[in-house]
Design an enzyme around this catalytic site. Sequence first.
Site, PDB file in Angstrom:
ATOM      1  N   ASP A   1     -19.317 -16.305 -21.406  1.00  0.00           N
ATOM      2  CA  ASP A   1     -18.969 -17.088 -20.210  1.00  0.00           C
ATOM      3  C   ASP A   1     -18.202 -18.390 -20.464  1.00  0.00           C
ATOM      4  OD1 ASP A   1     -20.519 -15.065 -19.224  1.00  0.00           O
ATOM      5  OD2 ASP A   1     -22.061 -16.330 -18.327  1.00  0.00           O
TER       6      ASP A   1
ATOM      7  N   GLU B   1     -19.367 -14.340 -16.114  1.00  0.00           N
ATOM      8  CA  GLU B   1     -20.323 -14.196 -15.007  1.00  0.00           C
ATOM      9  C   GLU B   1     -19.501 -14.188 -13.724  1.00  0.00           C
ATOM     10  OE1 GLU B   1     -23.564 -17.029 -14.930  1.00  0.00           O
ATOM     11  OE2 GLU B   1     -24.139 -16.437 -12.903  1.00  0.00           O
TER      12      GLU B   1
ATOM     13  N   LYS C   1     -20.147  -9.592 -15.693  1.00  0.00           N
ATOM     14  CA  LYS C   1     -21.587  -9.401 -15.480  1.00  0.00           C
ATOM     15  C   LYS C   1     -22.070 -10.175 -14.251  1.00  0.00           C
ATOM     16  CE  LYS C   1     -22.907 -13.063 -18.762  1.00  0.00           C
ATOM     17  NZ  LYS C   1     -23.506 -14.006 -17.818  1.00  0.00           N
TER      18      LYS C   1
ATOM     19  N   LYS D   1     -27.349 -13.310 -15.406  1.00  0.00           N
ATOM     20  CA  LYS D   1     -27.298 -14.289 -16.489  1.00  0.00           C
ATOM     21  C   LYS D   1     -27.253 -13.540 -17.826  1.00  0.00           C
ATOM     22  CE  LYS D   1     -27.496 -17.620 -13.505  1.00  0.00           C
ATOM     23  NZ  LYS D   1     -26.200 -18.168 -13.055  1.00  0.00           N
TER      24      LYS D   1
ATOM     25  N   VAL E   1     -21.601 -20.434 -23.431  1.00  0.00           N
ATOM     26  CA  VAL E   1     -22.350 -21.357 -22.567  1.00  0.00           C
ATOM     27  C   VAL E   1     -23.054 -20.593 -21.457  1.00  0.00           C
ATOM     28  CG1 VAL E   1     -20.766 -23.239 -23.056  1.00  0.00           C
ATOM     29  CG2 VAL E   1     -20.299 -21.794 -21.081  1.00  0.00           C
ATOM     30  N   THR E   2     -24.100 -21.211 -20.906  1.00  0.00           N
ATOM     31  CA  THR E   2     -24.808 -22.346 -21.456  1.00  0.00           C
ATOM     32  C   THR E   2     -25.941 -21.834 -22.350  1.00  0.00           C
ATOM     33  OG1 THR E   2     -26.399 -22.461 -19.611  1.00  0.00           O
ATOM     34  CG2 THR E   2     -24.383 -23.753 -19.381  1.00  0.00           C
TER      35      THR E   2
ATOM     36  N   CYS F   1     -27.251 -18.350 -19.802  1.00  0.00           N
ATOM     37  CA  CYS F   1     -26.718 -17.010 -20.110  1.00  0.00           C
ATOM     38  C   CYS F   1     -26.795 -16.654 -21.588  1.00  0.00           C
ATOM     39  CB  CYS F   1     -25.295 -16.903 -19.587  1.00  0.00           C
ATOM     40  SG  CYS F   1     -25.275 -16.916 -17.788  1.00  0.00           S
TER      41      CYS F   1
ATOM     42  N   GLN G   1     -41.481 -18.982 -35.119  1.00  0.00           N
ATOM     43  CA  GLN G   1     -42.394 -17.864 -35.428  1.00  0.00           C
ATOM     44  C   GLN G   1     -41.703 -16.785 -36.269  1.00  0.00           C
ATOM     45  OE1 GLN G   1     -44.944 -16.899 -31.820  1.00  0.00           O
ATOM     46  NE2 GLN G   1     -43.292 -18.062 -30.869  1.00  0.00           N
TER      47      GLN G   1
HETATM   48  C1  C5J Z   1     -24.259 -19.467 -17.627  1.00  0.00           C
HETATM   49  C2  C5J Z   1     -25.159 -20.494 -15.629  1.00  0.00           C
HETATM   50  N1  C5J Z   1     -23.192 -18.825 -18.074  1.00  0.00           N
HETATM   51  N2  C5J Z   1     -25.574 -21.574 -16.254  1.00  0.00           N
HETATM   52  N3  C5J Z   1     -24.433 -19.526 -16.279  1.00  0.00           N
HETATM   53  O1  C5J Z   1     -25.028 -20.005 -18.398  1.00  0.00           O
HETATM   54  O2  C5J Z   1     -25.388 -20.339 -14.456  1.00  0.00           O
END
Ligand code: C5J
Length: 251
Positions: free
Chosen positions: A31, A79, A136, A139, A164-165, A169, A209
């Site tokens: 994204d 996205e 897509k 997320k 990102v972020t 996502c 872990q």
């Molecule tokens: C992504 C969002 N790509 N933060 N989307 O992280 O809504």
Amino acid sequence: MNAAAREVAVVKAKPYPFFFTPKTTTLIVIDMQRDFIEHGGFGAVLGNDVSLLAKAVQAVKDLMSLCRRHQVSMIHTREAHRADLSDCPPAKLRRGHATLRIGDAGAMGCILIDGETGNEIVPELAPLPGETVIVKPGKGAFYATLLDDLLRGRGITHLLFAGVTTEVCVQTTMREANDRGYECLLVEDATESYIPAYKLAILEMLRAQGGIIGWTAPLAAISSALEGTCRRCVGYRGRPSEEQCRRMNGC
Ligand code: C5J
């Protein structure tokens, strides 16, 4: 496929070394869209400082060049929703900004809608012809897409993540991938968050872990693994084999 693409690369990663072969590895760039990185898009509408994400662009660009040089395949994601919002659950639509929602007209076209200017990948990171772009609605990049089929069809077992972020996502997709059996590594400086403390927390969480979701490493460590000398293997020039690195104590 040349011999280098079949050789094992060893990344000095956390919580311990990550082994991968370029041939069976894909870089997933999540994204890197104007909607999140530039002013006037979805991220900015939600009140975020988008300059924080712009910091990742150069590292993602360098990582993409590195992968292209070493025959690590690449998939980009965006996205996006259809203009009629038929793929946008009402719950997602209701959240966020009180008046400016997904599908509404913003400064870069309709927000988070496929085909609008704001939905494009930033020009510096434009996919090359032949590289796959997954559009897509969620997320996570595995939700309602053919990503898993595509990766399995190509014999991919290992994934490098950037984009990102970090906390939305990127981590959602890495968790989805881990549940599907992929070995996953997030490139630390090639991902950013609007909330820097969240980025640090997610990096810790993913590798906690014993690598419960996967590994993290800086771009420099991926670069050393693919093209450099293994620094801890004193006297060894070139990329060590998996066995050599094991013998030389976890490089
Ligand atoms: C992504 C969002 N790509 N933060 N989307 O992280 O809504």
